[in-house]
Enzyme design. Sequence first.
Site, PDB file in Angstrom:
ATOM      1  N   ASN A 177      39.977  34.945  34.271  1.00 36.71           N
ATOM      2  CA  ASN A 177      39.327  35.380  32.722  1.00 36.71           C
ATOM      3  C   ASN A 177      40.154  34.501  31.874  1.00 36.71           C
ATOM      4  OD1 ASN A 177      38.120  37.809  33.780  1.00 36.71           O
ATOM      5  ND2 ASN A 177      39.485  39.247  33.139  1.00 36.71           N
TER       6      ASN A 177
ATOM      7  N   GLU B 183      31.415  33.700  34.120  1.00 35.32           N
ATOM      8  CA  GLU B 183      31.066  34.923  33.974  1.00 35.32           C
ATOM      9  C   GLU B 183      30.665  35.214  32.438  1.00 35.32           C
ATOM     10  OE1 GLU B 183      33.074  38.780  35.823  1.00 35.32           O
ATOM     11  OE2 GLU B 183      34.116  38.265  33.847  1.00 35.32           O
TER      12      GLU B 183
ATOM     13  N   TRP C 132      43.680  51.936  37.622  1.00 35.78           N
ATOM     14  CA  TRP C 132      42.884  50.691  37.360  1.00 35.78           C
ATOM     15  C   TRP C 132      43.904  49.704  37.845  1.00 35.78           C
ATOM     16  CZ3 TRP C 132      44.146  47.235  33.150  1.00 35.78           C
ATOM     17  CH2 TRP C 132      43.506  45.844  33.430  1.00 35.78           C
TER      18      TRP C 132
ATOM     19  N   ARG D 210      36.077  51.836  32.733  1.00 35.19           N
ATOM     20  CA  ARG D 210      35.999  51.475  34.005  1.00 35.19           C
ATOM     21  C   ARG D 210      34.981  52.315  34.542  1.00 35.19           C
ATOM     22  NH1 ARG D 210      37.354  47.207  32.706  1.00 35.19           N
ATOM     23  NH2 ARG D 210      39.506  46.281  33.175  1.00 35.19           N
TER      24      ARG D 210
ATOM     25  N   ASP E 244      32.059  41.819  43.896  1.00 34.01           N
ATOM     26  CA  ASP E 244      32.674  42.129  42.724  1.00 34.01           C
ATOM     27  C   ASP E 244      33.958  43.165  42.779  1.00 34.01           C
ATOM     28  OD1 ASP E 244      33.554  41.753  39.778  1.00 34.01           O
ATOM     29  OD2 ASP E 244      32.230  43.558  39.246  1.00 34.01           O
TER      30      ASP E 244
ATOM     31  N   HIS F 174      46.470  41.478  29.419  1.00 34.71           N
ATOM     32  CA  HIS F 174      45.050  41.619  29.671  1.00 34.71           C
ATOM     33  C   HIS F 174      44.727  42.186  27.836  1.00 34.71           C
ATOM     34  CE1 HIS F 174      41.045  43.216  30.420  1.00 34.71           C
ATOM     35  NE2 HIS F 174      41.378  42.659  31.812  1.00 34.71           N
TER      36      HIS F 174
ATOM     37  N   SER G 186      45.168  36.714  34.825  1.00 40.03           N
ATOM     38  CA  SER G 186      45.975  35.839  35.832  1.00 40.03           C
ATOM     39  C   SER G 186      46.314  34.649  35.606  1.00 40.03           C
ATOM     40  CB  SER G 186      45.187  36.081  37.138  1.00 40.03           C
ATOM     41  OG  SER G 186      43.978  35.325  36.985  1.00 40.03           O
TER      42      SER G 186
HETATM   43  O1  SFD Z   1      38.515  42.173  36.113  1.00 39.40           O
HETATM   44  C1  SFD Z   1      59.095  44.102  40.834  1.00 39.40           C
HETATM   45  N1  SFD Z   1      43.554  41.084  35.770  1.00 39.40           N
HETATM   46  C2  SFD Z   1      42.581  40.061  35.700  1.00 39.40           C
HETATM   47  N2  SFD Z   1      42.952  39.025  35.408  1.00 39.40           N
HETATM   48  C3  SFD Z   1      42.070  37.937  35.564  1.00 39.40           C
HETATM   49  O2  SFD Z   1      42.398  36.624  35.358  1.00 39.40           O
HETATM   50  N3  SFD Z   1      40.673  38.232  36.355  1.00 39.40           N
HETATM   51  C4  SFD Z   1      40.106  39.282  36.521  1.00 39.40           C
HETATM   52  O3  SFD Z   1      39.305  39.608  37.089  1.00 39.40           O
HETATM   53  C5  SFD Z   1      41.387  40.601  36.043  1.00 39.40           C
HETATM   54  N4  SFD Z   1      41.023  41.809  36.226  1.00 39.40           N
HETATM   55  C6  SFD Z   1      41.817  42.610  36.871  1.00 39.40           C
HETATM   56  C7  SFD Z   1      42.994  42.402  36.690  1.00 39.40           C
HETATM   57  C8  SFD Z   1      44.201  42.978  37.155  1.00 39.40           C
HETATM   58  C9  SFD Z   1      43.865  44.439  37.938  1.00 39.40           C
HETATM   59  C10 SFD Z   1      44.936  45.060  38.569  1.00 39.40           C
HETATM   60  C11 SFD Z   1      42.441  44.509  38.305  1.00 39.40           C
HETATM   61  C12 SFD Z   1      41.429  43.550  37.869  1.00 39.40           C
HETATM   62  C13 SFD Z   1      42.126  45.441  39.199  1.00 39.40           C
HETATM   63  C14 SFD Z   1      44.850  40.979  35.312  1.00 39.40           C
HETATM   64  C15 SFD Z   1      45.914  40.054  36.054  1.00 39.40           C
HETATM   65  O4  SFD Z   1      45.942  40.476  37.254  1.00 39.40           O
HETATM   66  C16 SFD Z   1      47.203  40.137  35.261  1.00 39.40           C
HETATM   67  O5  SFD Z   1      47.050  39.797  33.646  1.00 39.40           O
HETATM   68  C17 SFD Z   1      48.453  39.465  35.771  1.00 39.40           C
HETATM   69  O6  SFD Z   1      48.632  39.661  37.217  1.00 39.40           O
HETATM   70  C18 SFD Z   1      49.740  39.715  34.899  1.00 39.40           C
HETATM   71  O7  SFD Z   1      50.700  38.848  35.898  1.00 39.40           O
HETATM   72  P1  SFD Z   1      52.245  39.446  35.675  1.00 39.40           P
HETATM   73  O8  SFD Z   1      53.060  38.347  36.402  1.00 39.40           O
HETATM   74  O9  SFD Z   1      52.792  39.915  34.388  1.00 39.40           O
HETATM   75  O10 SFD Z   1      52.200  40.839  36.536  1.00 39.40           O
HETATM   76  P2  SFD Z   1      51.943  40.955  38.094  1.00 39.40           P
HETATM   77  O11 SFD Z   1      51.043  40.152  38.724  1.00 39.40           O
HETATM   78  O12 SFD Z   1      51.338  42.686  38.475  1.00 39.40           O
HETATM   79  O13 SFD Z   1      53.525  40.874  38.942  1.00 39.40           O
HETATM   80  C19 SFD Z   1      54.234  41.795  38.734  1.00 39.40           C
HETATM   81  C20 SFD Z   1      55.354  41.432  39.935  1.00 39.40           C
HETATM   82  O14 SFD Z   1      56.690  42.341  39.675  1.00 39.40           O
HETATM   83  C21 SFD Z   1      56.920  42.995  40.901  1.00 39.40           C
HETATM   84  N5  SFD Z   1      57.811  44.160  40.263  1.00 39.40           N
HETATM   85  N6  SFD Z   1      60.097  43.389  41.534  1.00 39.40           N
HETATM   86  C22 SFD Z   1      61.223  43.657  41.763  1.00 39.40           C
HETATM   87  N7  SFD Z   1      61.876  44.866  40.996  1.00 39.40           N
HETATM   88  C23 SFD Z   1      60.974  45.506  40.068  1.00 39.40           C
HETATM   89  N8  SFD Z   1      61.596  46.789  39.570  1.00 39.40           N
HETATM   90  C24 SFD Z   1      59.799  45.483  40.053  1.00 39.40           C
HETATM   91  N9  SFD Z   1      58.750  45.933  39.140  1.00 39.40           N
HETATM   92  C25 SFD Z   1      57.608  44.939  39.639  1.00 39.40           C
HETATM   93  C26 SFD Z   1      55.804  43.431  41.532  1.00 39.40           C
HETATM   94  O15 SFD Z   1      55.941  43.695  42.949  1.00 39.40           O
HETATM   95  C27 SFD Z   1      54.735  42.115  41.160  1.00 39.40           C
HETATM   96  O16 SFD Z   1      55.003  41.209  42.274  1.00 39.40           O
HETATM   97  S1  SFD Z   1      39.594  42.634  35.342  1.00 39.40           S
HETATM   98  O17 SFD Z   1      39.882  43.926  35.240  1.00 39.40           O
HETATM   99  O18 SFD Z   1      39.720  41.891  33.928  1.00 39.40           O
HETATM  100  P1  AMP Z   2      37.136  43.678  32.219  1.00 42.47           P
HETATM  101  O1  AMP Z   2      36.533  43.723  33.674  1.00 42.47           O
HETATM  102  O2  AMP Z   2      36.575  44.893  31.248  1.00 42.47           O
HETATM  103  O3  AMP Z   2      38.526  43.748  32.333  1.00 42.47           O
HETATM  104  O4  AMP Z   2      36.781  42.478  31.552  1.00 42.47           O
HETATM  105  C1  AMP Z   2      36.917  41.136  32.167  1.00 42.47           C
HETATM  106  C2  AMP Z   2      36.819  40.232  30.912  1.00 42.47           C
HETATM  107  O5  AMP Z   2      35.264  40.177  30.296  1.00 42.47           O
HETATM  108  C3  AMP Z   2      37.906  40.092  29.763  1.00 42.47           C
HETATM  109  O6  AMP Z   2      37.996  38.952  29.535  1.00 42.47           O
HETATM  110  C4  AMP Z   2      37.115  41.122  28.769  1.00 42.47           C
HETATM  111  O7  AMP Z   2      37.629  40.852  27.614  1.00 42.47           O
HETATM  112  C5  AMP Z   2      35.810  40.497  28.932  1.00 42.47           C
HETATM  113  N1  AMP Z   2      34.586  41.581  28.635  1.00 42.47           N
HETATM  114  C6  AMP Z   2      34.362  42.591  29.218  1.00 42.47           C
HETATM  115  N2  AMP Z   2      33.384  43.699  28.577  1.00 42.47           N
HETATM  116  C7  AMP Z   2      32.870  42.744  27.370  1.00 42.47           C
HETATM  117  C8  AMP Z   2      31.968  42.828  26.452  1.00 42.47           C
HETATM  118  N3  AMP Z   2      31.062  43.862  26.488  1.00 42.47           N
HETATM  119  N4  AMP Z   2      31.755  41.752  25.454  1.00 42.47           N
HETATM  120  C9  AMP Z   2      32.827  40.885  25.629  1.00 42.47           C
HETATM  121  N5  AMP Z   2      33.610  40.576  26.448  1.00 42.47           N
HETATM  122  C10 AMP Z   2      33.810  41.479  27.477  1.00 42.47           C
END
Ligand code: SFD
Ligand code: AMP
Length: 627
Positions: free
Chosen positions: A62, A126, A218, A249, A352, A389, A435
């Site tokens: 993203n 995307e 989510w 979602r 997806d 996010h 990510s």
């Molecule tokens: O579509 C302990 N995210 C998306 N990012 C993208 O780049 N593209 C996407 O498509 C994304 N989408 C999405 C995303 C997340 C999810 C769940 C879905 C869809 C379904 C967001 C990214 O994943 C997110 O921004 C990053 O992963 C954040 O990284 P970080 O490092 O802050 O968090 P982490 O990866 O969850 O890791 C945390 C770690 O800590 C561990 N942990 N370990 C020891 N002791 C404890 N007490 C602990 N508590 C946690 C965990 O095990 C983990 O390894 S979309 O929706 O937009």
């Molecule tokens: P999401 O699947 O909602 O987590 O969105 C994935 C990425 O697309 C994130 O960067 C969002 O900010 C962006 N996004 C989702 N929906 C929209 C929208 N309607 N307009 C602009 N950006 C969006």
Amino acid sequence: MANFETVEVSTDLLILGGGFSGCGAATEAAYWAKKNNLKVTLVDKAALDRSGAVAMGLSAINQYVGIGDGDNTAEEYVQYVRQDLMGISREDLVYNIARHVDGTVHLFEKWGLKIWKDENGKYVHEGRWQLMINGESYKILIAEAAKNAIADAGGEIFERVFIVDPLMDGNKCVGAVGFSTRENKFYVFKAKAVIVGLGGAVHVFRPRSVGEGFGRSWYPPFNSGSSAYFTLQAGAEMTCQEVRFIPVRFKDAYGPVGAWFLLFKSRAISAQGGEYMVVRKEELNNWAPYGLAKPIPANLRNYLGMLDVDAGLGPLYMETHEAIQKIADEYKDDPKAFKKKMKELESEAWEDFLDMTISQAILWASMNVYPEQKHSEIAACEPYFIGSHSGASGAWVSGPEDLDTPYKWGYANMTTADGLFAVGDASGASSHKFSSGSHTEGRIAAKAAVKYIVEKGAEPKVDMAKVEELKAKILTPFELVEKNQNEFTDVEVNTHYIMPRQFLHRLQKIMDEYAGGVTSAFKTSKSLLERGLELMAMLKDDSDKQGARDLHELMRVWENNQRMWIAESHIRTMLFREETRWPGYYFRADTPKMDEQNWHCFANCRWNPASGEWEMMKRDVWNIPGV
Ligand code: SFD
Ligand code: AMP
């Protein structure tokens, strides 16, 4: 617990969490550590290959700015985040990540990630900032690189160790304690610098999925607010604790919508057929200037849909069939090409979800959903805490060394606690890193932390009496059950203790009803928040009465306590900010408007470990000159 062995581990740099930011930190730290003959140790509660938010994989990257191709600039990314967060963002941090993120994405590709390319060999976008990937194994690839780097530098990785508390020497962080989730071992990590990347927080609020669906969400249910708890206990200043994220979602299995809105260019409508983004456009004037910018901020997109739901026009639907047909129609004069395109779009629609939210594909299959034939229901989820996010909660960290930012007290990404760095969901006010940006921020912080160790790193002074105190506190849940379980016939019903599940329900009920959860339609007020705090105080009183029968339940107890702390900081900060700035995330019904004059600022908080009191403060927003 007599049979609980204490294991001491000494290291130079301690990385807590092996998610995206932790793996980024590990990869970079190993490089600098090898040069400086330092030891790096990484700890995770799970197994790195499938831990954290990317456990199931992802279907898009993203954050990709495309600076090298001349597509966008880092300054434009700063503008985008400023607008999306309604004017409240740490532009120095956002800029720092944006200028480095492309390099990280290129590393991902080098490590084997398949990024979609078009016929000219260019990345398939995307949206403006998002790239499509075949990301089912995304986490495995990134973990492999981190593991190899640590092995190469002679470091150590501890998997299945749950981190609880920081070890402090005054205001300096000198390590952490935790316990194994598989063996009777209590771990004491001593370090010269610590990076916290323990993820965001899920299940603080009562989820939509209860009963048979409990556990579905989510964001990953295994991220329980460990980051916020850790930095709060260290006495570090926090920011934007009020800025939760509510994603819209696909309903009931939480499938993301980004690909539908951006790649497929789908519309979302109410049951009456109106497209809320069009029908309710006028409402955006009330949230100017942010409401009038493009893209419209995520919280306002949510809000317009919520207005439809409040007006009884729900359910809301994603017009999947219409979007697919519209794209395929370009081929309508060639039946063979049309058929091929339809097949391709259909498989993209399913992939997806299969890449990142498999349960949504299963739900679609079980409900006979054909996305090319019929629309699907969407809904706003329960709130999550995720600074990476479109939320913004997390620790208040120092800005990049080479920028003239007013937020600087030393090393990049260091919190206000000495030697403690925060990354990913753990660091606040720098949203939209996702990510790739989280990995990048991990790299930035790791380089700075190694520099800190080289320049300032003294041998950690750990108070072993305090360690014993923490060990006793952390293992108390076992003792409560052992001593008292035979007094009653049902081991789960006892006047001496409560089970973690019971405690969790109580926390979620408070948050849901008083702090603007799903059943209160995301609305709250001063009176509700104050009452919520009274109930929270009683909950806190009972938190040391949670019982555990095994290591898994012990983990549940400490996850609950961590959630409870982030919950309290959330309530306090919503109470402090006397305006509504992010409708669609939460709505303060008693101060229903945005107040730029008084609240165009960060709302920060700190729990003072010496006094046990909370401190609330405003901090100025700084815009990068000329941006
Ligand atoms: O579509 C302990 N995210 C998306 N990012 C993208 O780049 N593209 C996407 O498509 C994304 N989408 C999405 C995303 C997340 C999810 C769940 C879905 C869809 C379904 C967001 C990214 O994943 C997110 O921004 C990053 O992963 C954040 O990284 P970080 O490092 O802050 O968090 P982490 O990866 O969850 O890791 C945390 C770690 O800590 C561990 N942990 N370990 C020891 N002791 C404890 N007490 C602990 N508590 C946690 C965990 O095990 C983990 O390894 S979309 O929706 O937009
Ligand atoms: P999401 O699947 O909602 O987590 O969105 C994935 C990425 O697309 C994130 O960067 C969002 O900010 C962006 N996004 C989702 N929906 C929209 C929208 N309607 N307009 C602009 N950006 C969006």
